[in-house]
Structure formats: structure tokens, C-alpha cells
Design a protein around this motif. Structure first.
Motif: not given
Lengths: 656, 576
Positions: A224-227, A363-368, A378-379, A381-386
Motif C-alpha cells: 500500500s502507498s502508506k507503506e 521510543l517508537h519501539v516502545f509506543t508502537s 506510525q513513526i 506521527e511520533l515524529h510530528c508529536a516530537c
């Protein structure tokens, strides 16, 4: 500018290589399975590609390239828009096949003549003749060039026909083509590939059973294009290699366009390119946005003006204010000192990015894997949040920590191992300690596990004993157990878990500081999301609406200024006419319209003239009215109507 | 009345516009605080029935119903509406443009009332700064308020003298179905009744209710109703209203025509001259705007070279801007200017100009697709070739089509062809689907210039106002002068016959057989075939049109309006 072009190139390379990888599996399957084709059935691959039509072109191109290199030289790419009828389709097909044959084996001129002759009467039989001649030729050629051709291709390579956009082909054409070619499948090994945007069901709805039974369909699902998007983000944004970074808002806009508009990776890349262009164009300090080594060199050659520019950066000001007063003066006056500091700061920034990425992944490993994904799956989203603000202050972060404190051991251990891998693979030098610490945690867990097993053994033995006791005793022991559990403090495991989570927390607090807190972030971060939005997802209708309803927005004249959305009577003609037309229904009487218009205009020009004289409309006003109305017509608000004389019909309804 | 009307206004508040999806999502997310409002159709119906009832029942019964406060207000305006029939107000006053005093007063009220809905809209505004000034919500509010207010004003200032007849007033105030479905209801209901009935009602009501009282009663309710707007309800109402507006074949507009205006029609030339005389308003500001846009030229060049194509949108003619771009930046490079607004432009002519003048290729192509392929090949072979294509009005009638857009998109996707185009039509972006958009690789630039579309509109002769006929007349005479005497006679015959029947609205045209008879009698033709040949020639010059009637007979018509035809015949007579 050069750097930026390099970046673009890298971008595309990344994408292409990615696509190629995702498709390598297809060819393997195709090759395997073309061998087992049955008589009268055309092997067909249905490629479900998703709705991001715009990316398909690239996919197909790389696919055909790969096929050409590995399987067969005979590939034809067909698009629906070229093939309105079966004749055009055959023409196109032959043209492509024969041209490609010429390309591959570089035939002499005679054959070219032959080709052009063939083109005149394009039919399946001529195609077969051609194919036979070609294969024969390669057969007799193979003894001579055995090394080159026979190693690469089979004895009778299949002809691959790719239908790029199957949905838009007319069913008739497709059916005819399939029926015709199925009759010749013995002489003419054909492989079809359908590109499908919606769902595999479409084959069956497009083709009747009699036709689809001629096909031997195998389904392939592309990623999928998301990937695709996440890999791209991974490769481009979450590395320290590319100096250019996207700000939070910009990234948000790009992702939103992607998710809500088109799912097109290509468009995402386009937006990214635009960001780069904008950044280099609008930010004079962007010359420092390059690899660290170059940047240091460039800092030395900064002119005085550019130094001044740096001094004007808000983040740099903050930095200056935090310094001691004598340093402040030095920073603000001496260019050479400033340059030194800048080099240091740039290095800091670079290191920050390196650390940032690894900690973010950690952190993504933990939260995902947390339930409900408080910080996103997705990473990105985390990136945006950070990027947005200090992530440890958000509620989501709190809740995810809470959840992390409840993880079971095996999950925790695997996560820690992943983190260790991430940190080991990252280039940052500061992580040696972290790695050690994490490893220590792991060994502790290991120890705990051992201890647990021992205890388990003891517990089980206890249980065996208990079996023999009577009910009363059992009750008693249970109560005791309960009490002890309540009173017992946290187990060792829980303590350790707390420690781990706390450690991760401290890592986050150390390294995931939002970028806009960093000094000199303006150099590498592009943050004007509005520009991007303006140029990528423009709203022409809103612009028109604004211009018509509120001309003051564009024409800064006090006479036009009005509040509350009303419009002054001094507005440009077209605005007045537009406003008047808003009041009308489906049909508008031109006479009334003209009269209303002239009333308004007269009121401006001759405020004291009495209304009765407006019966006879001034020629100039009449002309102005005509112009305004025809402009509205050009803009598509009205059209002439034949329902009633001297009426126009409104094409819009409602306010705009 | 004003309460349901307020709902109607609120319901109309949602406009069809292009908003990015995420904004819509956000908007919906922002809205949950707002309460779901009661079904809207109910008050509609009740008002309707109420109005009908009102006309039949006696005063006492009416009194009882009036106890419901909501309806009191409703009646207030209903009454004023019908009262307004007697003393009509001119259009300008209804729109409250006329006196500054009044518009400011209305603005006061508008801003005061707009505050409540404004809160729900506010997050949206902050989100998208370019739209803060104007969102459809606020504008609809304003329009709705204008209605309330203007009708109130009418009741207060009944002494206003006006020239517009009763029907016009009615049209202006009432049938604004998009904005206030209720008032339309009442209006259309009463429309069907006798006027006497209406007057009765109005006198009954106005006798009891003073305008001042209705004003107080009518103003407060909108506040809460407007605040209670809910998105989904709005949506459904919107749909209903749309179909309401379009279901009734009866359109309430006045019957006045331009001919009755005792106004000579302007032709293109005089129009032009007149407009030249009229000073362009806000010239300095427009100039400033243009300068702002001109400062972007170098940026455009950079972006064009990086593989983007540029599209300009916004109100006002962008022709001069592009011209300036051309003269200032593209002076030394190869470029093609396409005037999309020109009515006879085709893709083929664009491609031709590229192949013939840029690539120096002589020869023809079987189809535009072949031509396109040739161009693509040439440009790929020779990387030094560069071409700038400027298209004014990419969205014009001729270039709008799917195929031409496809070809242009493919052309623009070539790395060495730089396309810069302008669009004007509000629905222009609908031309492009995903595939085309990605081929075009647009960068959007808003260039609102406010300059008049002089060139662009000059070719649009379809507009009713400026149909001068002089063009048609001159072409008629020119064509006919080149024909034989017999042919002219044939045409005259047809023209005369058509003029004789000009009062017959269902005149289908002259049937071929009859025409043949007449021509024979006038010794103009000797056989069926000669007449046919002659008619074919007429048809080729677009002098006549043929159509088949229901009985299969061929009818001949001259597609020119009667006055032009009369002029033509007079002129012919002079000549002969």
C-alpha cells in the motif's frame, strides 16, 4: 542549488529502488508460473495497486525494466487512452513490440522496412509471423552469441503485455483482444498484466465469464502507498544524512494531503521538492544547509551581511540572551567570534539530529505496540508529536508511559533488544553508555527470569503439598497468600520495569527536544506551511469568493473597508454585480439587475440625485454593467438562459 | 416567521466550496459542542399551513394561533411582505447599498448578531488565515440578516417612493430560496392566492401588530437558532433546499425585457469606447497588487526550470500579468503564447504552432496524438530545446475538453517544456483528474488582479445584453454579395417569409417543399436539385439552419433575430 538537485535525485533513486524491491517478488512468481500455462488459457497477472494512480507510471516503468532485463525483451505497455478500439490496440502493441525488438537486437534496415509494412495491416497473424521470424532469428543467432542472449532469455521468451489501467479500457476492446489472443496462444506465448486500481473483483465485472475463463489469473498485491510513504519518510527525514528538515506544520500538511487527498507518493515527493525549493529560495541562510563539513567551510566565508542575518534569527537571539554579557557583546559585534560559535552550534545541531533519530526510533519501539496507540502507530506521527512541542509534557506521553509500565516481560525484553540494536547501529558517539545501560537491564532481566524459574519450581512443589491438606487449610493458605501479595511491595521485576521506563523517559527528555528550541534551527528547518498549502492544494474558488465579497482583502483602500462581511457601495463593479446576483433565484432578470446596479452606482456618484431620474440608465453605467456581467459569465457564475427573454441563469447556488 | 427563517438562513449557511478534507474533518470535530437542532421541515410545514389557514379563518381564530410567540414574529414579516406589495421599494434599497447611514446600521446589527455563530466558526478561521476575512458561514449570516433587516425597514419606511413595480419587489424580497426557504414558502403560497386575499391578511395583521413590535419580536430568535446550527442538519437541509429550489418549474421573476427599457443596445465598439471613458476604479491599488505579483517572476522562472508548471488563479484578468512576464523574462527564449479565450483555438493549432514554428517541421499529422508523439520525441532527442508555453485561460470553452487537456498535460510533463497558464472559471479545477494533475505538476499561485477581462470577454458574444447584431448583419451582407442574383433572391424569399411569421411563436420554419414551390413561382430555380445545392451553400456559411419536424419534413430557418433581418431586408432594398 546544486545540493538541492542532488537531493532530488537521491529522492527519486530511493523511490525507484524501493519500488523495484517491492516488485522483484512478482517477477519471480511470474517466471515460475508462465511455465505451467495451459493451452488456451492466457496467463494473467492482476496487479492490485491501490488508488494512487499517479504513482503507477513509475511502478510500471520499473516493472517493465526489470522484466526486460530478466525474462523477455518483448514488453508492451498499453494505456487505455491510446486504445479506443481493438485496431488501435493492435497497432500500438505491434509498434511497441517491434520497436523494442529493434532496440534490443539492433536489426538491420531491411527488417525495419518489414516492420513498417506490417504496421499497415495489423492483425494477429502478422504478429505471429513476426514473432516466429524473430524467435527463429534469435535461434540461429544464438549459436553465435550464445553467451549473451540465451543466458538471459529462454528459448521462446513470452510476450508480456501490460495494461496499465485496466478499469479505463473499454470492455469490448479487452474482450476482443483476449478472445483473439487466446486462439493463438500456442504459437504466441502471451502474458498479460493488468494494473488494477480498485479491487480484483473488477476483472470479473468487466469481463463476462466466457472471456475470463480464458484467463489464468493470479493476483498480486502491491504494497500500500502508506507503506511507501513510511519508507520514504524513514529514509529522508529520519536520518541525519540529509541536512534539510521539515518543520512540524509542513510535514503535517504534506501528510494530510497524502492521506486525505490522493495517497500519491509522487505528490508527496513533489511537495517535498517544493519545500526544498522554497527553503533555498526564501531563506538566505540556507547556504549553510548542507553536509556538516561543507557547512563549516562556508561559515568561514560568510560575509558581514550574512552574519547580520544570523544575528537576526530569533533562535540565535535567544541564545545570545542566555549568554554572559561580555560574550553577548562579542557575539553581536565580532564576526570572527560569531563564526566560531556558529560552527560549534551547527555541530551541536548535527549531533542533536543524530541522537534525535535514534531516540525517536527507540521510543517508537516502545509506543508502537501499546494498546490504543496513544502516540500513534506510525513513526511519522511520533515524529510530528516530537517536533510540535516537548513531547514529555503531553497527555499522550503520560498515558503511554503508564501503559509501558504494565508491559509484560517478554515484550519488554524484545523491545530492549531492538533498542540496543538501534543504538548500536546509530552513528552517535554518546550512546555507548546508553547501550551499556540497556544491556545491563537485559542481563538483569535474564537473572530475574532465572530466579523466577527457580521460584516456580518451589511454588509448584508447595502446591503439591497443599493438595493433601484439607479445605480449611487451603482457605487459610490462600488468605495468607492474598495478604502477602497485598502487603508485598513491588516485585523485583516490577522494580526493574519501572527503572527501564524511567530510563527511557530520561532519554526522551534529553534528546527529543523539539527542534525549534534549538539554536540555528532556521537554517535547516522549513516551516512555512502556508506557502506549501497555497501552492499545492490551492482553493481558487475561495480566492474568487474573497475577492468578490471582500475586495478590501486585496485592494487596500479605506473606502472599501467594511466589517461584518458587508460590502461597501464603492466596491468594484463586479463585486456589486456579484452581490446583487446573490440575492436572486435561479433566473435573473437582466433589466432588474441593471436597475439595481445603476441605483447602487448612482448613489455613489451622485448621492443627491433623486431616484426618479434613474429610470433612464446612463450609457457608461450600462457599459460597466455589461462588462461586469460578462465577467461573471466568464467566471462561470451565470449563463445565458433561453427560458425567458433577457434572463440569465445562475450556475451557483447558495453563497458561492 | 423570523425563527424558521433564521433556521433557513442557517441551513443555507453551508455552501458548496472547495475545502480541503482535513478542514472539514476539523470543522466537524470542532462542532460537537453545538446542539443538534430540531427537525427543520416541521416549522416549514406549519408555517405553510398556517399561512393558508390564516387566509380562510376569521380574526378570532387567528388571534388564538397568534399566541404562539414564534409565529407572531413569522407573521410579522409575512404581513410586511404582502404589505410591501402595495408600496414597492426599488432594488437598490432592498440591498441596502444606497445610503451609507443605512449600511452602517445594518452592519452594526449584523456584527452583533453574527457574534454567536462566529464562535463556532472561529477555530476554522485560525486554522486557515487566508480565509479569515470571508467564510461562507458569515456571509450567509449577513445575507440573511440583510433580509430581515430590509424587510423591517420596508415596514418602517413605507413612504418610500419607488419605480419598481410590485412583482419586482416581490421577486427581490421573497424568492430567495437558497437563503430563506420559509419566506419563499409564504411568498409562493400567497402568490397563488388572489391579491385581494393577501391584502386582507396584511391589513388584519398590520392592524394588530405595529412594525416596531414585530421588530423586537423578530430580532432575538435568530440568535439562538443560529447558534444551534448543526452541520449534519445543515447538510440535509441544504439538499432539500436545493431540490425545492429546482423542482418548481415556475420561476418568479419579473417579465420586463430590455426592449421595453427604451434603451438602444450597445454594440461591441461603442461598449469598448464607453468603457474606455469610464475610469478604472482603484487603479493605484490594482497597480500595487500587480507589482506584488511581478516580484514573483524570478521565482516562477526558477520553479519552471525545476520541473514544475505554474497555474495562476484569482479574480481579474491575468493576461497583462502574463504578458509582462513574457516581455520581461522570456524575451530571449523560445516561447509560444496561446490565447485560450479565442473562440476558435484548438489543441491542434497549438501543436501546429509548436511543430511548425518551433521545430521547423513541415508536414501534417494524422492525429493530434501522433503530433504529440513527434513533439515528445523531438524534445527528448534534443535536450537543448527549450520552450515556454503561455496559455491564457486554460479553462476556456475550446480547451476544456478531456482530450485536449490530456494532450496539454502530456506536453507540459516534458522536462524542457515550461507551461505557465491562467484559469478563471470557478469550476476549472474539475477539469483535471489525478493522472492529469500529476502530469501537469502544478504549482498554484493566487494572482488576484481585479483588472477587467477586456480581451477575454470581447469574444463572448453570447451575452444577451450586447447582442448587437451588427456583426451578423455585416456578415450576412458580405456573404450574400458574393452570391449570384438568384441565390440572393432565394434568401430574400426565405427571410421575408420568416418575417411574416415573426409573431407566430411556434413557427417551425419554412418547409422545403413549400419553399421549392415559392422559388419556382419566382423563377429562381428550375429544379429540386439546384435549390438543394443552393441551400447547402447557405448552410455552409451558416446563413440558414435546417431541422426536421415531427412529421419528418425538413424546415428551414434563418438563425438571426427579427430586427437584424428587417435591417437586412431594408438594406437590400436600398441596394437594389
Amino acid at each position: 542549488q546544486q545540493i538541492q538537485e542532488d537531493l532530488n535525485k537521491q529522492l527519486f533513486d530511493n523511490l525507484v529502488s524501493f519500488l523495484r524491491r517491492s516488485h522483484s517478488e512478482f517477477q519471480e512468481k511470474t517466471t515460475e508460473w508462465t511455465c505451467q500455462m495451459k493451452s488456451r488459457e492466457i496467463p494473467t497477472a492482476a496487479l492490485v495497486l491501490g488508488v494512487n494512480v499517479t504513482d503507477h507510471d513509475l511502478t510500471f516503468r520499473s516493472l517493465s525494466e526489470v522484466l526486460q532485463n530478466n525474462i523477455t525483451p518483448y514488453i508492451a505497455l498499453l494505456e487505455a487512452k491510446d486504445c479506443p478500439g481493438i485496431k488501435n490496440l493492435m497497432q500500438k502493441l505491434m509498434g511497441q513490440l517491434m520497436n523494442c525488438y529493434i532496440d534490443v537486437d539492433s536489426l538491420e534496415d531491411e527488417d525495419y522496412v518489414q516492420v513498417s509494412q506490417n504496421r499497415i495491416r495489423c492483425s494477429m497473424s502478422s504478429l505471429i509471423n513476426w514473432y516466429e521470424s524473430v524467435t527463429k532469428k534469435t535461434d540461429c543467432e544464438t549459436p553465435r552469441k550464445k553467451r549473451t542472449s540465451s543466458s538471459r532469455h529462454w528459448q521462446s521468451p513470452p510476450v508480456v503485455v501490460i495494461f496499465k489501467d485496466m478499469e479505463s479500457f473499454t470492455t469490448k476492446v479487452l474482450q476482443d483482444f483476449i478472445v483473439i489472443s487466446s486462439q493463438h496462444i500456442r504459437e504466441f506465448p502471451l502474458v498479460l498484466i493488468f494494473g488494477i486500481a480498485t479491487s480484483p473483483m473488477i476483472i470479473h465485472s468487466l469481463l463476462p465469464h466466457s472471456v475470463s475463463s480464458l484467463l489464468c489469473i493470479e493476483l498480486f498485491q502491491s504494497l500500500s502507498s502508506k507503506e511507501h510513504l513510511s519508507t520514504i519518510i524513514d529514509k529522508l527525514l529520519l536520518t541525519a544524512r540529509f541536512p534539510f528538515k521539515l518543520g512540524e506544520k509542513v510535514l503535517q500538511v504534506l501528510i494530510n494531503i497524502f492521506l486525505y487527498h490522493d495517497f500519491s507518493v509522487q505528490n508527496f515527493i513533489k511537495g517535498f521538492q517544493l519545500c526544498i525549493v522554497e527553503h533555498f529560495y526564501s531563506q538566505p541562510l540556507s547556504i549553510l544547509c548542507c553536509q556538516l563539513v561543507d557547512a563549516k567551510k562556508r561559515v568561514n566565508s560568510l560575509s558581514h551581511n550574512q552574519c547580520e542575518n544570523i544575528r537576526r534569527l530569533p533562535s540565535f537571539r535567544r541564545y545570545v540572551e542566555s549568554q554572559a554579557s561580555d560574550k553577548q557583546i562579542a557575539l553581536l559585534t565580532a564576526d570572527s567570534y560569531l563564526k566560531e560559535i556558529i560552527q560549534k552550534l551547527l555541530e551541536d545541531l548535527h549531533v542533536y539530529h543524530e541522537n534525535y533519530v535514534s531516540v525517536l526510533r527507540c521510543l517508537h519501539v516502545f509506543t508502537s505496540s501499546l494498546p490504543k496507540y496513544p502516540l500513534g502507530k506510525q513513526i511519522r506521527e511520533l515524529h510530528c508529536a516530537c517536533l510540535e512541542n516537548q513531547v514529555w509534557e503531553t497527555e499522550e506521553y503520560e498515558s503511554s508511559l503508564q501503559l509501558a509500565r504494565m508491559l509484560n516481560k517478554s515484550d519488554l525484553v524484545t523491545m530492549l533488544q531492538q533498542c540496543v540494536e538501534i543504538f548500536v547501529s546509530s552513528s552517535g558517539k554518546e550512546f555507548d553508555k546508553t547501550v551499556e545501560k540497556l544491556k545491563e537491564f537485559l542481563t538483569q532481566f535474564q537473572k530475574l527470569e532465572d530466579a523466577f524459574q527457580e521460584r516456580d519450581v518451589s511454588v509448584s512443589s508447595q502446591k503439591e503439598l497443599q493438595k493433601k491438606t484439607d479445605l480449611y487449610h487451603l482457605q487459610k493458605t490462600l488468605l495468607e497468600l492474598k495478604e502477602s501479595r497485598r502487603s508485598k511491595k513491588l516485585t523485583k521485576f516490577e522494580m526493574l520495569r519501572f527503572e527501564v521506563v524511567g530510563y527511557i523517559d530520561s532519554l526522551v527528555r534529553n534528546y527529543l527536544v523539539p527542534a525549534d528550541r534549538k539554536t540555528l534551527h532556521e537554517i535547516v528547518y522549513f516551516n512555512t506551511a502556508s506557502v506549501l498549502r497555497e501552492h499545492l492544494s490551492a482553493a481558487p474558488r475561495i480566492a474568487l469568493h474573497t475577492a468578490l465579497n471582500n475586495p478590501y482583502w486585496y485592494l487596500k483602500n479605506q473606502a472599501l473597508k467594511s466589517d461584518g462581511g458587508s460590502i461597501s457601495n464603492k466596491a468594484p463593479d463586479i463585486c456589486i454585480v456579484y452581490k446583487l446576483h446573490l440575492e436572486c433565484g435561479r433566473l435573473i432578470n437582466l433589466v432588474d439587475w441593471l436597475e439595481a446596479f445603476s441605483t447602487v452606482v448612482m448613489a455613489v456618484e451622485r448621492p443627491n440625485a433623486d431616484a426618479a431620474s434613474s429610470d433612464q440608465v446612463d450609457d457608461v453605467i450600462h457599459a460597466r454593467f455589461i462588462r461586469a456581467v460578462s465577467e461573471l459569465e466568464l467566471l462561470g457564475f451565470i449563463k445565458p438562459s433561453k427560458q425567458k427573454t433577457d434572463h440569465v441563469a445562475r450556475l451557483t447556488w447558495g453563497g458561492c | 416567521m423570523s425563527q424558521p427563517e433564521g433556521k433557513g438562513g442557517g441551513g443555507g449557511g453551508l455552501r458548496v466550496k472547495f475545502v480541503p478534507d482535513e478542514e472539514v474533518l476539523k470543522h466537524i470535530a470542532d462542532d460537537p459542542g453545538i446542539k443538534v437542532r430540531k427537525d427543520k421541515t416541521q416549522p416549514t410545514v406549519s408555517v405553510k399551513t398556517f399561512v393558508k389557514k390564516l387566509e380562510n379563518i376569521s380574526d378570532d381564530e387567528a388571534q388564538e394561533i397568534l399566541e404562539e410567540n414564534k409565529y407572531v414574529a413569522a407573521l410579522g414579516i409575512c404581513a410586511q411582505d404582502s404589505m410591501g406589495n402595495g408600496s414597492s421599494v426599488s432594488g437598490g434599497e432592498v440591498y441596502s447599498f444606497q445610503t451609507p447611514k443605512r449600511s452602517s446600521k445594518m452592519a452594526e446589527l449584523a456584527s452583533e448578531l453574527a457574534q454567536t455563530p462566529g464562535q463556532s466558526v472561529a477555530p476554522d478561521h485560525a486554522e486557515c488565515p487566508e480565509k479569515t476575512a470571508k467564510t461562507p458561514q458569515s456571509s450567509s449570516n449577513y445575507v440573511f440578516l440583510m433580509h430581515v433587516f430590509s424587510s423591517l425597514l420596508q415596514s418602517k419606511k413605507k413612504e418610500f417612493v419607488s419605480t419598481t413595480p410590485y412583482r419586482l419587489r416581490k421577486r427581490l424580497a421573497a424568492p430567495d430560496p437558497y437563503l430563506e426557504s420559509e419566506s419563499e414558502y409564504s411568498a409562493s403560497c400567497s402568490e397563488e392566492e388572489d391579491e385581494e386575499d393577501q391584502k386582507e391578511v396584511s391589513t388584519v395583521l398590520s392592524g394588530r401588530k405595529t412594525p416596531a413590535k414585530t421588530m423586537t419580536a423578530s430580532t432575538p430568535p435568530p440568535r439562538n437558532t443560529l447558534a444551534k446550527k448543526n452541520k449534519e442538519n445543515k447538510m440535509s437541509n441544504l439538499v432539500e433546499e436545493y431540490f425545492e429550489a429546482h423542482s418548481s418549474s415556475k420561476v418568479l421573476t419579473s417579465d420586463r425585457t430590455l426592449q421595453k427599457l427604451r434603451k438602444r443596445r450597445l454594440d461591441q465598439q461603442t461598449l469598448h469606447d464607453l468603457l474606455k471613458k469610464a475610469p478604472l476604479a482603484y487603479a493605484t491599488e490594482i497597480k500595487e497588487l500587480n507589482q506584488q505579483h511581478e516580484s514573483l517572476f524570478s521565482k516562477w522562472m526558477l520553479q519552471l526550470h525545476l520541473g514544475f508548471n505554474i497555474v495562476l488563479y484569482g479574480l481579474g484578468s491575468k493576461r497583462n500579468l502574463l504578458e509582462k512576464f513574457r516581455t520581461s523574462v522570456l524575451q530571449d527564449s523560445v516561447h509560444v503564447v496561446v490565447n485560450g479565450y479565442f473562440p476558435s483555438i484548438t489543441v491542434r493549432s497549438i501543436l501546429n504552432s509548436i511543430t511548425e514554428e518551433v521545430l521547423d517541421h513541415i508536414g501534417t499529422f494524422r492525429s493530434p496524438l501522433d503530433q504529440l508523439e513527434f513533439i515528445i520525441k523531438r524534445f527528448k532527442e534534443d535536450s537543448s530545446l527549450e520552450l515556454y508555453v503561455l496559455i491564457h485561460n486554460l479553462d476556456s470553452q475550446m480547451l476544456r475538453g478531456e482530450r485536449s487537456q490530456q494532450i496539454l498535460a502530456q506536453l507540459s510533463s516534458l522536462p524542457s517544456i515550461y507551461l505557465i497558464a491562467s484559469i478563471d472559471h470557478i469550476n476549472a479545477p474539475l477539469m483535471w483528474d489525478q493522472a492529469k494533475l500529476s502530469l501537469y505538476n502544478w504549482l498554484w499561485y493566487e494572482t488576484t488582479t481585479f483588472s477587467p477581462y477586456v480581451e477575454e470577454t470581447s469574444y463572448e458574444n453570447s451575452l444577451l445584453v450586447q447582442q448587437s447584431g451588427s456583426l451578423a448583419l455585416s456578415s450576412l451582407t458580405h456573404v450574400l454579395r458574393s452570391l449570384t442574383l438568384n441565390a440572393r433572391g432565394i434568401f430574400r424569399l426565405l427571410a421575408q417569409y420568416q418575417l411574416e411569421n415573426k409573431d407566430n411563436t411556434s413557427y417551425p420554419g419554412l418547409s422545403f417543399q413549400d419553399f421549392y414551390q415559392q422559388c419556382r413561382e419566382a423563377f429562381l430555380v428550375n429544379s429540386d436539385l439546384t435549390l438543394r445545392a443552393q441551400l447547402t451553400e447557405f448552410r455552409d456559411h451558416k446563413l440558414i439552419r435546417t431541422k426536421r419536424g415531427a412529421d419528418g419534413v425538413e424546415y428551414l430557418l434563418i438563425p438571426v433575430d427579427d430586427s437584424t433581418l428587417t435591417d437586412f431586408l431594408e438594406k437590400e432594398d436600398e441596394d437594389v
